[in-house]
Design a protein around this motif. Structure first.
Motif, PDB file in Angstrom:
ATOM      1  N   LEU A   1       0.828  -1.206   0.000  1.00 22.38           N
ATOM      2  CA  LEU A   1       0.000   0.000   0.000  1.00 22.38           C
ATOM      3  C   LEU A   1       0.863   1.257   0.000  1.00 22.38           C
ATOM      4  N   MET A   2       1.940   1.248   0.775  1.00 24.34           N
ATOM      5  CA  MET A   2       2.837   2.403   0.844  1.00 24.34           C
ATOM      6  C   MET A   2       3.457   2.692  -0.521  1.00 24.34           C
ATOM      7  N   VAL A   3       3.943   1.664  -1.193  1.00 19.48           N
ATOM      8  CA  VAL A   3       4.580   1.869  -2.497  1.00 19.48           C
ATOM      9  C   VAL A   3       3.551   2.304  -3.537  1.00 19.48           C
ATOM     10  N   THR A   4       2.452   1.582  -3.625  1.00 13.56           N
ATOM     11  CA  THR A   4       1.440   1.863  -4.648  1.00 13.56           C
ATOM     12  C   THR A   4       0.827   3.252  -4.493  1.00 13.56           C
ATOM     13  N   ASN A   5       0.572   3.651  -3.257  1.00 13.80           N
ATOM     14  CA  ASN A   5      -0.193   4.878  -3.042  1.00 13.80           C
ATOM     15  C   ASN A   5       0.631   6.071  -2.582  1.00 13.80           C
ATOM     16  N   PHE A   6       1.962   5.904  -2.531  1.00 11.87           N
ATOM     17  CA  PHE A   6       2.801   7.052  -2.180  1.00 11.87           C
ATOM     18  C   PHE A   6       4.231   6.949  -2.714  1.00 11.87           C
ATOM     19  N   LEU A   7       4.984   5.956  -2.293  1.00  9.21           N
ATOM     20  CA  LEU A   7       6.418   5.938  -2.579  1.00  9.21           C
ATOM     21  C   LEU A   7       6.758   5.976  -4.059  1.00  9.21           C
ATOM     22  N   GLN A   8       5.917   5.408  -4.916  1.00 11.08           N
ATOM     23  CA  GLN A   8       6.259   5.410  -6.337  1.00 11.08           C
ATOM     24  C   GLN A   8       6.234   6.825  -6.936  1.00 11.08           C
ATOM     25  N   GLU A   9       5.684   7.789  -6.201  1.00 12.95           N
ATOM     26  CA  GLU A   9       5.669   9.181  -6.656  1.00 12.95           C
ATOM     27  C   GLU A   9       6.691  10.041  -5.912  1.00 12.95           C
ATOM     28  N   THR A  10       7.578   9.396  -5.161  1.00 15.86           N
ATOM     29  CA  THR A  10       8.547  10.133  -4.360  1.00 15.86           C
ATOM     30  C   THR A  10       9.979   9.857  -4.816  1.00 15.86           C
ATOM     31  N   SER A  11      10.886  10.556  -4.188  1.00  9.99           N
ATOM     32  CA  SER A  11      12.313  10.346  -4.446  1.00  9.99           C
ATOM     33  C   SER A  11      12.889   9.344  -3.450  1.00  9.99           C
ATOM     34  N   SER A  12      12.097   8.374  -3.065  1.00 12.37           N
ATOM     35  CA  SER A  12      12.483   7.386  -2.054  1.00 12.37           C
ATOM     36  C   SER A  12      13.810   6.709  -2.393  1.00 12.37           C
ATOM     37  N   LEU A  13      14.624   6.582  -1.347  1.00  7.42           N
ATOM     38  CA  LEU A  13      15.911   5.894  -1.469  1.00  7.42           C
ATOM     39  C   LEU A  13      15.976   4.681  -0.540  1.00  7.42           C
ATOM     40  N   GLY A  14      14.805   4.239  -0.061  1.00  7.80           N
ATOM     41  CA  GLY A  14      14.775   3.070   0.806  1.00  7.80           C
ATOM     42  C   GLY A  14      14.762   3.452   2.273  1.00  7.80           C
ATOM     43  N   SER A  15      15.173   2.516   3.106  1.00  3.16           N
ATOM     44  CA  SER A  15      15.122   2.689   4.546  1.00  3.16           C
ATOM     45  C   SER A  15      16.321   2.035   5.215  1.00  3.16           C
ATOM     46  N   PRO A  16      16.872   2.680   6.246  1.00  2.00           N
ATOM     47  CA  PRO A  16      17.946   2.042   6.991  1.00  2.00           C
ATOM     48  C   PRO A  16      17.427   1.056   8.039  1.00  2.00           C
ATOM     49  N   GLY A  17      16.104   0.985   8.214  1.00  2.00           N
ATOM     50  CA  GLY A  17      15.544   0.007   9.137  1.00  2.00           C
ATOM     51  C   GLY A  17      14.378   0.553   9.937  1.00  2.00           C
ATOM     52  N   ILE A  18      13.827  -0.327  10.772  1.00  3.81           N
ATOM     53  CA  ILE A  18      12.708   0.066  11.614  1.00  3.81           C
ATOM     54  C   ILE A  18      13.140   0.066  13.071  1.00  3.81           C
ATOM     55  N   GLU A  19      12.435   0.855  13.858  1.00  6.24           N
ATOM     56  CA  GLU A  19      12.742   0.958  15.287  1.00  6.24           C
ATOM     57  C   GLU A  19      11.801   0.108  16.120  1.00  6.24           C
ATOM     58  N   GLY A  20      10.605  -0.081  15.639  1.00  2.00           N
ATOM     59  CA  GLY A  20       9.628  -0.834  16.412  1.00  2.00           C
ATOM     60  C   GLY A  20       8.568  -1.439  15.520  1.00  2.00           C
ATOM     61  N   LEU A  21       8.155  -2.650  15.866  1.00  2.00           N
ATOM     62  CA  LEU A  21       7.134  -3.359  15.112  1.00  2.00           C
ATOM     63  C   LEU A  21       6.282  -4.149  16.082  1.00  2.00           C
ATOM     64  N   LYS A  22       4.969  -3.939  15.998  1.00  2.00           N
ATOM     65  CA  LYS A  22       4.047  -4.697  16.842  1.00  2.00           C
ATOM     66  C   LYS A  22       2.876  -5.168  16.004  1.00  2.00           C
TER      67      LYS A  22
END
Length: 153
Positions: free
Chosen positions: A70-91
């Motif tokens: 959902l993030m890629v389809t509805n936002f990231l594909q229109e951005t200058s995204s360079l990825g992520s160095p990681g997550i801090e928390g996941l629940k």
């Protein structure tokens, strides 16, 4: 490839984005679990009934993958995204069942320029996924990197 509409400078602290929804089918839940998380409660109705989930449920990793889609389809594909160095928390807060309708929301918590790369900025984001009842099923915080429209001098 879509045109870039959003650069790091366009990410404002407090900004909330509704990133759409999707509804995983029973077949999709089983297919993902078969390949990536073959625990019995993700694959078999009888085993799932006897588990803490009470019914066949999606893998938490499948829930994360659906959020990413959902993030890629509805936002990231229109951005200058360079990825992520990681997550801090996941629940994983509640089970996701086949035919649940999942909605993703993202909130910008913090922005900062990357110290070693003047052409890159970072945002810390909160991803929250809700089912059709309004119950939060996923809480994730992490950083994203975006190309800057104008590199720092």
């Amino acid at each position: 490839m879509a045109e870039i509409k959003y650069f790091w400078e366009d990410m404002a602290v407090g900004e909330v984005r509704d990133l759409g929804s999707l509804t995983p089918t029973r077949e999709e839940v089983i297919a993902f679990a078969t390949q990536f998380d073959p625990q019995p409660f993700h694959l078999d109705d009888e085993a799932a009934k006897a588990s803490v989930f009470g019914a066949l449920s999606a893998s938490g990793w499948h829930t994360c993958a659906m959020a990413m889609r959902l993030m890629v389809t509805n936002f990231l594909q229109e951005t200058s995204s360079l990825g992520s160095p990681g997550i801090e928390g996941l629940k994983w807060l509640k089970p996701v069942y086949p035919n649940d309708t999942l909605r993703l929301q993202s909130t910008v918590l913090e922005t900062k320029p990357m110290s070693k790369r003047p052409d890159v900025g970072m945002t810390r984001n909160l991803w929250e996924m809700f089912n059709q009842h309004g119950d939060k099923v996923l809480h994730m915080e992490g950083w994203s990197m975006f190309r800057r429209r104008t590199p720092a001098a």
